[in-house]
Design an enzyme around this catalytic site. Structure first.
Site, PDB file in Angstrom:
ATOM      1  N   VAL A  13     -12.316 -53.715 -30.585  1.00  0.00           N
ATOM      2  CA  VAL A  13     -12.219 -54.942 -29.783  1.00  0.00           C
ATOM      3  C   VAL A  13     -10.927 -54.968 -28.971  1.00  0.00           C
ATOM      4  O   VAL A  13     -10.910 -55.386 -27.806  1.00  0.00           O
ATOM      5  CB  VAL A  13     -12.338 -56.196 -30.681  1.00  0.00           C
ATOM      6  CG1 VAL A  13     -12.328 -57.457 -29.833  1.00  0.00           C
ATOM      7  CG2 VAL A  13     -13.605 -56.143 -31.527  1.00  0.00           C
ATOM      8  N   GLU A 126     -13.382 -67.755 -30.220  1.00  0.00           N
ATOM      9  CA  GLU A 126     -14.737 -67.541 -29.689  1.00  0.00           C
ATOM     10  C   GLU A 126     -15.364 -66.245 -30.211  1.00  0.00           C
ATOM     11  O   GLU A 126     -16.561 -66.185 -30.482  1.00  0.00           O
ATOM     12  CB  GLU A 126     -14.690 -67.507 -28.148  1.00  0.00           C
ATOM     13  CG  GLU A 126     -16.040 -67.423 -27.478  1.00  0.00           C
ATOM     14  CD  GLU A 126     -16.923 -68.611 -27.801  1.00  0.00           C
ATOM     15  OE1 GLU A 126     -16.639 -69.720 -27.353  1.00  0.00           O
ATOM     16  OE2 GLU A 126     -17.926 -68.424 -28.532  1.00  0.00           O
ATOM     17  N   GLU A 187     -20.740 -50.199 -41.236  1.00  0.00           N
ATOM     18  CA  GLU A 187     -19.472 -49.589 -41.602  1.00  0.00           C
ATOM     19  C   GLU A 187     -19.653 -48.667 -42.807  1.00  0.00           C
ATOM     20  O   GLU A 187     -20.675 -48.736 -43.498  1.00  0.00           O
ATOM     21  CB  GLU A 187     -18.483 -50.702 -41.947  1.00  0.00           C
ATOM     22  CG  GLU A 187     -18.474 -51.715 -40.835  1.00  0.00           C
ATOM     23  CD  GLU A 187     -17.199 -52.495 -40.738  1.00  0.00           C
ATOM     24  OE1 GLU A 187     -16.259 -52.195 -41.463  1.00  0.00           O
ATOM     25  OE2 GLU A 187     -17.172 -53.397 -39.895  1.00  0.00           O
ATOM     26  N   LYS A 202     -19.367 -66.497 -40.981  1.00  0.00           N
ATOM     27  CA  LYS A 202     -19.683 -67.009 -39.640  1.00  0.00           C
ATOM     28  C   LYS A 202     -20.339 -68.382 -39.694  1.00  0.00           C
ATOM     29  O   LYS A 202     -20.032 -69.254 -38.879  1.00  0.00           O
ATOM     30  CB  LYS A 202     -20.561 -65.991 -38.907  1.00  0.00           C
ATOM     31  CG  LYS A 202     -19.795 -64.720 -38.534  1.00  0.00           C
ATOM     32  CD  LYS A 202     -20.722 -63.615 -38.072  1.00  0.00           C
ATOM     33  CE  LYS A 202     -19.956 -62.374 -37.639  1.00  0.00           C
ATOM     34  NZ  LYS A 202     -20.826 -61.204 -37.437  1.00  0.00           N
TER      35      LYS A 202
HETATM   36  P1  NAP Z   1     -10.906 -51.672 -35.668  1.00  0.00           P
HETATM   37  O1  NAP Z   1     -11.661 -50.894 -34.656  1.00  0.00           O
HETATM   38  O2  NAP Z   1     -10.854 -51.171 -37.063  1.00  0.00           O
HETATM   39  O3  NAP Z   1      -9.409 -51.820 -35.098  1.00  0.00           O
HETATM   40  C1  NAP Z   1      -8.394 -52.370 -35.860  1.00  0.00           C
HETATM   41  C2  NAP Z   1      -7.063 -52.176 -35.119  1.00  0.00           C
HETATM   42  O4  NAP Z   1      -6.047 -52.809 -35.847  1.00  0.00           O
HETATM   43  C3  NAP Z   1      -6.644 -50.717 -34.980  1.00  0.00           C
HETATM   44  O5  NAP Z   1      -6.025 -50.514 -33.734  1.00  0.00           O
HETATM   45  C4  NAP Z   1      -5.631 -50.516 -36.102  1.00  0.00           C
HETATM   46  O6  NAP Z   1      -4.609 -49.580 -35.793  1.00  0.00           O
HETATM   47  C5  NAP Z   1      -5.009 -51.891 -36.192  1.00  0.00           C
HETATM   48  N1  NAP Z   1      -4.610 -52.239 -37.548  1.00  0.00           N
HETATM   49  C6  NAP Z   1      -5.397 -52.527 -38.604  1.00  0.00           C
HETATM   50  N2  NAP Z   1      -4.652 -52.844 -39.678  1.00  0.00           N
HETATM   51  C7  NAP Z   1      -3.369 -52.752 -39.283  1.00  0.00           C
HETATM   52  C8  NAP Z   1      -2.128 -52.942 -39.942  1.00  0.00           C
HETATM   53  N3  NAP Z   1      -2.069 -53.307 -41.226  1.00  0.00           N
HETATM   54  N4  NAP Z   1      -1.007 -52.759 -39.229  1.00  0.00           N
HETATM   55  C9  NAP Z   1      -1.052 -52.368 -37.930  1.00  0.00           C
HETATM   56  N5  NAP Z   1      -2.196 -52.192 -37.253  1.00  0.00           N
HETATM   57  C10 NAP Z   1      -3.349 -52.371 -37.932  1.00  0.00           C
HETATM   58  O7  NAP Z   1     -11.426 -53.177 -35.745  1.00  0.00           O
HETATM   59  P2  NAP Z   1     -12.345 -53.941 -34.686  1.00  0.00           P
HETATM   60  O8  NAP Z   1     -13.763 -53.525 -34.884  1.00  0.00           O
HETATM   61  O9  NAP Z   1     -11.748 -53.858 -33.352  1.00  0.00           O
HETATM   62  O10 NAP Z   1     -12.260 -55.436 -35.259  1.00  0.00           O
HETATM   63  C11 NAP Z   1     -11.133 -56.249 -35.006  1.00  0.00           C
HETATM   64  C12 NAP Z   1     -11.484 -57.684 -35.387  1.00  0.00           C
HETATM   65  O11 NAP Z   1     -12.569 -58.129 -34.576  1.00  0.00           O
HETATM   66  C13 NAP Z   1     -11.952 -57.864 -36.830  1.00  0.00           C
HETATM   67  O12 NAP Z   1     -11.503 -59.117 -37.309  1.00  0.00           O
HETATM   68  C14 NAP Z   1     -13.477 -57.873 -36.706  1.00  0.00           C
HETATM   69  O13 NAP Z   1     -14.118 -58.578 -37.742  1.00  0.00           O
HETATM   70  C15 NAP Z   1     -13.638 -58.612 -35.389  1.00  0.00           C
HETATM   71  N6  NAP Z   1     -14.884 -58.350 -34.707  1.00  0.00           N
HETATM   72  C16 NAP Z   1     -15.257 -57.081 -34.450  1.00  0.00           C
HETATM   73  C17 NAP Z   1     -16.445 -56.856 -33.758  1.00  0.00           C
HETATM   74  C18 NAP Z   1     -16.877 -55.461 -33.428  1.00  0.00           C
HETATM   75  O14 NAP Z   1     -17.935 -55.303 -32.792  1.00  0.00           O
HETATM   76  N7  NAP Z   1     -16.136 -54.429 -33.802  1.00  0.00           N
HETATM   77  C19 NAP Z   1     -17.232 -57.940 -33.344  1.00  0.00           C
HETATM   78  C20 NAP Z   1     -16.796 -59.246 -33.609  1.00  0.00           C
HETATM   79  C21 NAP Z   1     -15.606 -59.440 -34.298  1.00  0.00           C
HETATM   80  P3  NAP Z   1      -4.933 -48.029 -35.516  1.00  0.00           P
HETATM   81  O15 NAP Z   1      -5.718 -48.000 -34.230  1.00  0.00           O
HETATM   82  O16 NAP Z   1      -3.613 -47.384 -35.371  1.00  0.00           O
HETATM   83  O17 NAP Z   1      -5.729 -47.565 -36.693  1.00  0.00           O
HETATM   84  N1  HSE Z   2     -20.275 -56.234 -38.786  1.00  0.00           N
HETATM   85  C1  HSE Z   2     -20.547 -57.285 -37.850  1.00  0.00           C
HETATM   86  C2  HSE Z   2     -22.020 -57.234 -37.451  1.00  0.00           C
HETATM   87  C3  HSE Z   2     -19.653 -57.109 -36.620  1.00  0.00           C
HETATM   88  O1  HSE Z   2     -22.711 -56.260 -37.782  1.00  0.00           O
HETATM   89  O2  HSE Z   2     -22.507 -58.196 -36.856  1.00  0.00           O
HETATM   90  C4  HSE Z   2     -19.636 -58.315 -35.716  1.00  0.00           C
HETATM   91  O3  HSE Z   2     -19.027 -59.418 -36.317  1.00  0.00           O
END
Ligand code: NAP
Ligand code: HSE
Length: 434
Positions: A13, A126, A187, A202
């Site tokens: 994200v 959001e 995941e 949610k």
């Molecule tokens: P992600 O791909 O795992 O990215 C996490 C990022 O945070 C990475 O850049 C990581 O660093 C950094 N990070 C994690 N823990 C850290 C720590 N302790 N100290 C410093 N940096 C740290 O996660 P994501 O999928 O983007 O999700 C981010 C948020 O959005 C979550 O709350 C998730 O629930 C929400 N979300 C995600 C989606 C989706 O489609 N992915 C949809 C809706 C909501 P590195 O890059 O160096 O590893």
């Molecule tokens: N793991 C979540 C999903 C990511 O599958 O909908 C979005 O919040």
């Protein structure tokens, strides 16, 4: 006036968010006011899919949260800690917050909103529900004049993908889950998705906004999709249903005139009539159906996850803050954007739920079995809408029933009695019907 952004997290994200901020052409002009000032990650040496100067990267996220030059903190690291502490620290230092973190908001929302309101900063979320689907701001603003009766959503893309493939291919849960993991939808640890916990977070957030009251996560009844079998999906199909993992938040009928809201809050696999608007939401898509007075039904549909869609929601929050900071004359908390609820909603226990049920029984193939099932049901006021016996498997008859509306407590008592009958081998499935 430009705004300096502290971006915590540059993963899926975070990268999508940076890409929007770095290509403002053709988008809202306020985006040009947002400058990526510092970026916090875990591993600075990682190759990134976005062109940001390495000079602004750090692993010291607290330094960003407390940097006097940063105006808005974008929390996209996920998980509970250090995300919660960083958000609180940033608020303490007068920063506005944008987060996609449903796990933190559903658990620590009251603490975070209280701190933000005291400090006079915004916390925008959001992206925490429905990925790119605008649903949080509509609930706060455009739908705010309605008395909301119910919010029913498919808000987890992974489980919707799994159930869709099970339905379309007759495949079993474990096989589709393995595929979803290979494709990167689920995941490596899919627990939060398949056990319904992500959906629970949610619906807590949606209910909080729809019903103007705080929600305790432990008050939400939750079942995941592990127990849904290919056989149930086939029977559901024959009976003109599809099975979906639904998040349901509803005002209880007897709560309508009460001064205290009593809500039904539940997450479980549900048989949805094929004619229902949510029945056709497939694959990783999400949809949220909101019913209120006077609007009637309104449904929000779109990509519930993914880099670009979720970033769209994140940046929309950022420009909302930028717009207010540019024009604001009233003191904050802003009456439409802030969350100022104080009281907790009262929740009805699941045994009080009145719904239809689907149940599948494996029984001895002997005369009178259906009669015995019917007698147990009648004893507890469970009226049957349909009974289907489909054949013999391993010398056992398979009987599927769908009930009329019945109180869950009564149905459970009937099931207990049925389970003890000598003609019953097992009750492999019990599911609720929408
Ligand atoms: P992600 O791909 O795992 O990215 C996490 C990022 O945070 C990475 O850049 C990581 O660093 C950094 N990070 C994690 N823990 C850290 C720590 N302790 N100290 C410093 N940096 C740290 O996660 P994501 O999928 O983007 O999700 C981010 C948020 O959005 C979550 O709350 C998730 O629930 C929400 N979300 C995600 C989606 C989706 O489609 N992915 C949809 C809706 C909501 P590195 O890059 O160096 O590893
Ligand atoms: N793991 C979540 C999903 C990511 O599958 O909908 C979005 O919040």
């Amino acid at each position: 006036m430009g705004l300096k952004i502290g971006l915590l997290g540059l993963g899926t994200v975070g990268t999508g968010t940076a890409k929007i901020l770095l290509s403002p052409q053709g988008r809202h002009p306020l985006i040009q006011k947002l400058e990526i000032y510092r970026v916090g990650v875990r591993d600075i040496s990682k190759t990134r899919d976005v062109n940001i100067s390495p000079n602004i990267f750090t692993t010291d996220l607290e330094a960003i949260a407390t940097d006097p030059d940063v105006d808005i903190i974008i929390e996209l690291i996920g998980g509970l800690e250090p995300a919660r502490s960083l958000i609180l620290k940033a608020i303490e230092h007068g920063k506005h917050i944008v987060t996609a973190n449903k796990a933190v908001i559903s658990r620590y929302g009251p603490e975070i909103f209280e701190a933000a309101n005291k400090k006079g900063v915004y916390v925008m979320l959001e992206a925490s529900v429905g990925g790119g689907i605008p649903v949080i701001q509509p609930l706060k603003e455009s739908l705010g004049v309605n008395r909301i009766h119910s919010v029913i959503g498919i808000v987890n893309g992974t489980t919707n993908y799994i159930l869709t493939r099970m339905q379309q291919e007759g495949a079993d849960f474990a096989d589709v889950l393995a595929d979803a993991q290979r494709l990167g939808y689920a995941e490596a640890d899919p627990t939060a998705d398949v056990e319904g916990l992500d959906t629970k977070d949610k619906i807590a957030i949606l209910a909080f906004l729809a019903f103007d009251g705080l929600i305790k996560l432990e008050d939400i009844y939750c079942e995941g999709i592990r127990q849904v079998t290919a056989a149930d999906i086939t029977y559901a199909e024959r009976l003109n249903f599809v099975i979906k993992l639904l998040a349901i938040a509803k005002r209880c009928p007897n709560g309508m005139n009460s001064t205290i809201d009593k809500l039904e809050l539940r997450v479980h696999p549900t048989l949805v009539p094929k004619t229902h608007p949510l029945a056709s939401i497939n694959d990783v898509y999400n949809a949220i159906l909101i019913e209120g007075e006077p609007i009637g039904q309104v449904m929000f549909f779109g990509p519930g996850a993914g880099s670009g869609p979720t970033a769209s929601a994140v940046v929309s929050d950022m420009i909302n803050i930028a717009a207010i900071l540019q024009t604001e004359t009233e003191p904050i908390p802003h009456p439409l954007l802030s969350c100022t609820h104080q009281h907790y909603c009262e929740t009805a226990p699941i045994k009080e739920l009145v719904t239809r049920f689907y149940a599948r029984f494996l029984t001895k193939d002997s005369p009178g079995v259906i009669g015995k099932l019917g007698t147990c049901c009648g004893k507890y006021n469970v009226s049957l809408e349909s009974v289907v016996q489909t054949g013999i498997h391993d010398q056992l008859a398979e009987i599927v029933v769908v009930t009329h509306n019945v109180q869950e407590g009564n149905f459970r008592q009937a099931l207990q009695e049925i389970q003890a009958l000598d003609v019953i081998d097992s009750i492999p499935s019990v599911l609720r019907v929408l």
